[in-house]
Scaffold this motif. Structure first.
Motif, PDB file in Angstrom:
ATOM      1  N   GLY A   1       0.819  -1.202   0.000  1.00 36.35           N
ATOM      2  CA  GLY A   1       0.000   0.000   0.000  1.00 36.35           C
ATOM      3  C   GLY A   1       0.855   1.255   0.000  1.00 36.35           C
ATOM      4  O   GLY A   1       2.027   1.235   0.399  1.00 36.35           O
ATOM      5  N   ALA A   2       0.263   2.361  -0.456  1.00 35.29           N
ATOM      6  CA  ALA A   2       0.973   3.641  -0.454  1.00 35.29           C
ATOM      7  C   ALA A   2       1.368   4.012   0.974  1.00 35.29           C
ATOM      8  O   ALA A   2       0.554   3.928   1.894  1.00 35.29           O
ATOM      9  CB  ALA A   2       0.095   4.732  -1.056  1.00 35.29           C
ATOM     10  N   GLY A   3       2.620   4.394   1.162  1.00 38.69           N
ATOM     11  CA  GLY A   3       3.112   4.776   2.479  1.00 38.69           C
ATOM     12  C   GLY A   3       3.586   3.612   3.322  1.00 38.69           C
ATOM     13  O   GLY A   3       4.169   3.830   4.397  1.00 38.69           O
ATOM     14  N   GLU A   4       3.368   2.376   2.873  1.00 41.96           N
ATOM     15  CA  GLU A   4       3.799   1.212   3.652  1.00 41.96           C
ATOM     16  C   GLU A   4       5.316   1.079   3.618  1.00 41.96           C
ATOM     17  O   GLU A   4       5.960   1.320   2.597  1.00 41.96           O
ATOM     18  CB  GLU A   4       3.146  -0.055   3.100  1.00 41.96           C
ATOM     19  CG  GLU A   4       3.336  -1.282   3.981  1.00 41.96           C
ATOM     20  CD  GLU A   4       2.504  -2.465   3.510  1.00 41.96           C
ATOM     21  OE1 GLU A   4       2.687  -3.568   4.059  1.00 41.96           O
ATOM     22  OE2 GLU A   4       1.663  -2.281   2.595  1.00 41.96           O
ATOM     23  N   VAL A   5       5.876   0.693   4.750  1.00 40.47           N
ATOM     24  CA  VAL A   5       7.329   0.538   4.858  1.00 40.47           C
ATOM     25  C   VAL A   5       7.729  -0.848   4.355  1.00 40.47           C
ATOM     26  O   VAL A   5       7.123  -1.867   4.735  1.00 40.47           O
ATOM     27  CB  VAL A   5       7.791   0.735   6.315  1.00 40.47           C
ATOM     28  CG1 VAL A   5       9.294   0.491   6.429  1.00 40.47           C
ATOM     29  CG2 VAL A   5       7.444   2.142   6.791  1.00 40.47           C
ATOM     30  N   ILE A   6       8.730  -0.902   3.488  1.00 40.23           N
ATOM     31  CA  ILE A   6       9.174  -2.162   2.886  1.00 40.23           C
ATOM     32  C   ILE A   6       9.962  -2.979   3.906  1.00 40.23           C
ATOM     33  O   ILE A   6      10.906  -2.491   4.539  1.00 40.23           O
ATOM     34  CB  ILE A   6      10.037  -1.894   1.642  1.00 40.23           C
ATOM     35  CG1 ILE A   6       9.271  -1.026   0.628  1.00 40.23           C
ATOM     36  CG2 ILE A   6      10.469  -3.213   1.004  1.00 40.23           C
ATOM     37  CD1 ILE A   6       8.025  -1.666   0.079  1.00 40.23           C
ATOM     38  N   ARG A   7       9.581  -4.262   4.032  1.00 40.29           N
ATOM     39  CA  ARG A   7      10.278  -5.197   4.910  1.00 40.29           C
ATOM     40  C   ARG A   7      10.853  -6.337   4.061  1.00 40.29           C
ATOM     41  O   ARG A   7      10.418  -6.558   2.920  1.00 40.29           O
ATOM     42  CB  ARG A   7       9.332  -5.744   5.973  1.00 40.29           C
ATOM     43  CG  ARG A   7       8.741  -4.670   6.887  1.00 40.29           C
ATOM     44  CD  ARG A   7       8.142  -5.295   8.156  1.00 40.29           C
ATOM     45  NE  ARG A   7       7.063  -6.218   7.838  1.00 40.29           N
ATOM     46  CZ  ARG A   7       5.781  -5.862   7.728  1.00 40.29           C
ATOM     47  NH1 ARG A   7       5.425  -4.597   7.895  1.00 40.29           N
ATOM     48  NH2 ARG A   7       4.860  -6.766   7.457  1.00 40.29           N
ATOM     49  N   PRO A   8      11.831  -7.092   4.601  1.00 40.61           N
ATOM     50  CA  PRO A   8      12.461  -8.164   3.805  1.00 40.61           C
ATOM     51  C   PRO A   8      11.477  -9.162   3.222  1.00 40.61           C
ATOM     52  O   PRO A   8      11.652  -9.630   2.088  1.00 40.61           O
ATOM     53  CB  PRO A   8      13.408  -8.834   4.819  1.00 40.61           C
ATOM     54  CG  PRO A   8      13.726  -7.755   5.804  1.00 40.61           C
ATOM     55  CD  PRO A   8      12.483  -6.932   5.923  1.00 40.61           C
ATOM     56  N   GLU A   9      10.412  -9.509   3.971  1.00 44.80           N
ATOM     57  CA  GLU A   9       9.464 -10.506   3.476  1.00 44.80           C
ATOM     58  C   GLU A   9       8.600  -9.977   2.329  1.00 44.80           C
ATOM     59  O   GLU A   9       7.878 -10.754   1.684  1.00 44.80           O
ATOM     60  CB  GLU A   9       8.564 -11.007   4.612  1.00 44.80           C
ATOM     61  CG  GLU A   9       7.757  -9.926   5.305  1.00 44.80           C
ATOM     62  CD  GLU A   9       8.462  -9.350   6.527  1.00 44.80           C
ATOM     63  OE1 GLU A   9       7.753  -8.878   7.441  1.00 44.80           O
ATOM     64  OE2 GLU A   9       9.712  -9.375   6.551  1.00 44.80           O
ATOM     65  N   HIS A  10       8.667  -8.688   2.051  1.00 40.10           N
ATOM     66  CA  HIS A  10       7.907  -8.113   0.945  1.00 40.10           C
ATOM     67  C   HIS A  10       8.607  -8.312  -0.399  1.00 40.10           C
ATOM     68  O   HIS A  10       8.021  -8.047  -1.447  1.00 40.10           O
ATOM     69  CB  HIS A  10       7.696  -6.607   1.153  1.00 40.10           C
ATOM     70  CG  HIS A  10       6.880  -6.283   2.352  1.00 40.10           C
ATOM     71  ND1 HIS A  10       6.877  -5.029   2.955  1.00 40.10           N
ATOM     72  CD2 HIS A  10       6.026  -7.047   3.094  1.00 40.10           C
ATOM     73  CE1 HIS A  10       6.072  -5.034   3.989  1.00 40.10           C
ATOM     74  NE2 HIS A  10       5.544  -6.245   4.093  1.00 40.10           N
ATOM     75  N   LEU A  11       9.863  -8.745  -0.360  1.00 40.56           N
ATOM     76  CA  LEU A  11      10.698  -8.754  -1.567  1.00 40.56           C
ATOM     77  C   LEU A  11      11.118 -10.162  -1.968  1.00 40.56           C
ATOM     78  O   LEU A  11      11.188 -11.072  -1.134  1.00 40.56           O
ATOM     79  CB  LEU A  11      11.962  -7.913  -1.326  1.00 40.56           C
ATOM     80  CG  LEU A  11      11.744  -6.479  -0.822  1.00 40.56           C
ATOM     81  CD1 LEU A  11      13.080  -5.823  -0.532  1.00 40.56           C
ATOM     82  CD2 LEU A  11      10.940  -5.674  -1.832  1.00 40.56           C
TER      83      LEU A  11
END
Length: 251
Positions: A137-147
């Motif tokens: 989502g817009a503004g969400e902080v990227i974490r390792p499990e997102h990639l």
């Protein structure tokens, strides 16, 4: 380990002479003829051009090797017959772009580098790049499990493609992002540590002094970004974000 491959070619007369060498019955004559062949192939003009191309190959490899696991470089020789380039110093006219795909490479010639010529080259790099494993989502902080990491030809990807997950983790999405998207730099921004209207603490450091004051942030900002703040006396200045609600003024 990065693997480099260089594309080269041999002219038809050179091939004919090499075949003649290989068909000779006398090993001594073959060695002599091979030496003569090499001397003929590497005349002054050809030797100068070969040295120039080798210099460009080495330069481009150094520029591209950090991008992937395999680098294949092909430099196209100049079509016109040019004087020997003394003391060649290659450079990339567009140094801000990742050296991949079809690129133009400049070479400064001579002691002062006043003579400049340009050649075309193809740089094929195979390496890793970053995709999204799920919707963000817009503004969400990227974490390792997102990639997730993929491997392929980097030349087919946009210039702003993120190659290292570490460049994305901790950043905020600038807009909604779909799973499977190739992540690019403009998709992300530094995580906002200061919000507009927030009360922040500003620190000023100098030779032998340290001052801390409260102020109001007039705009949002992430770590390292400069934003405007308003002091209690209504004075407005620019400060650098260093942490959650913390800023500093550089002198």
């Amino acid at each position: 380990m990065t693997v480099a491959r260089i594309v080269a070619s041999v002219t038809q007369p050179g091939l004919d002479m090499l075949r003649h060498c290989l068909s000779s019955r006398s090993a001594r004559h073959m060695a002599h003829l091979l030496a003569m062949t090499l001397l003929l192939l590497a005349g002054p003009s050809q030797a100068g051009e070969d040295a120039l191309l080798a210099k460009i190959h080495a330069f481009l490899y150094e520029q591209a090797r950090a991008s992937g696991d395999e680098v294949v470089i092909e430099v196209h020789p100049p079509r016109a017959s040019l004087p020997t380039c003394e003391h060649p110093t290659p450079f990339l006219p567009n140094a801000s772009s990742r050296p991949v795909g079809r690129v133009s490479v400049g070479v400064r010639c001579g002691d002062q580098g006043r003579q400049v010529r340009y050649l075309q080259a193809e740089i094929h790099v195979t390496g890793n790049y970053v995709e999204l494993a799920r919707d963000i989502g817009a503004g969400e902080v990227i974490r390792p499990e997102h990639l997730t990491e993929r491997q392929g030809s980097l030349g087919r990807l946009p210039q702003q493609t993120i190659l290292d997950p570490g460049q994305a983790i901790g950043q905020q999405a600038t807009r909604p992002l779909a799973a499977g998207m190739t992540l690019q730099r403009h998709h992300l921004r530094p995580r906002q540590l200061v919000k507009r209207g927030q009360r922040v603490v500003i620190e000023a450091h100098g030779a032998g002094f340290r001052i801390a004051r409260e102020a109001e942030a007039l705009e949002p900002g992430g770590k390292g970004e400069h934003v405007r703040v308003r002091l209690p006396d209504r004075e407005i200045l620019e400060a650098r974000v260093v942490g959650e609600g913390r800023m500093t003024v550089d002198f």
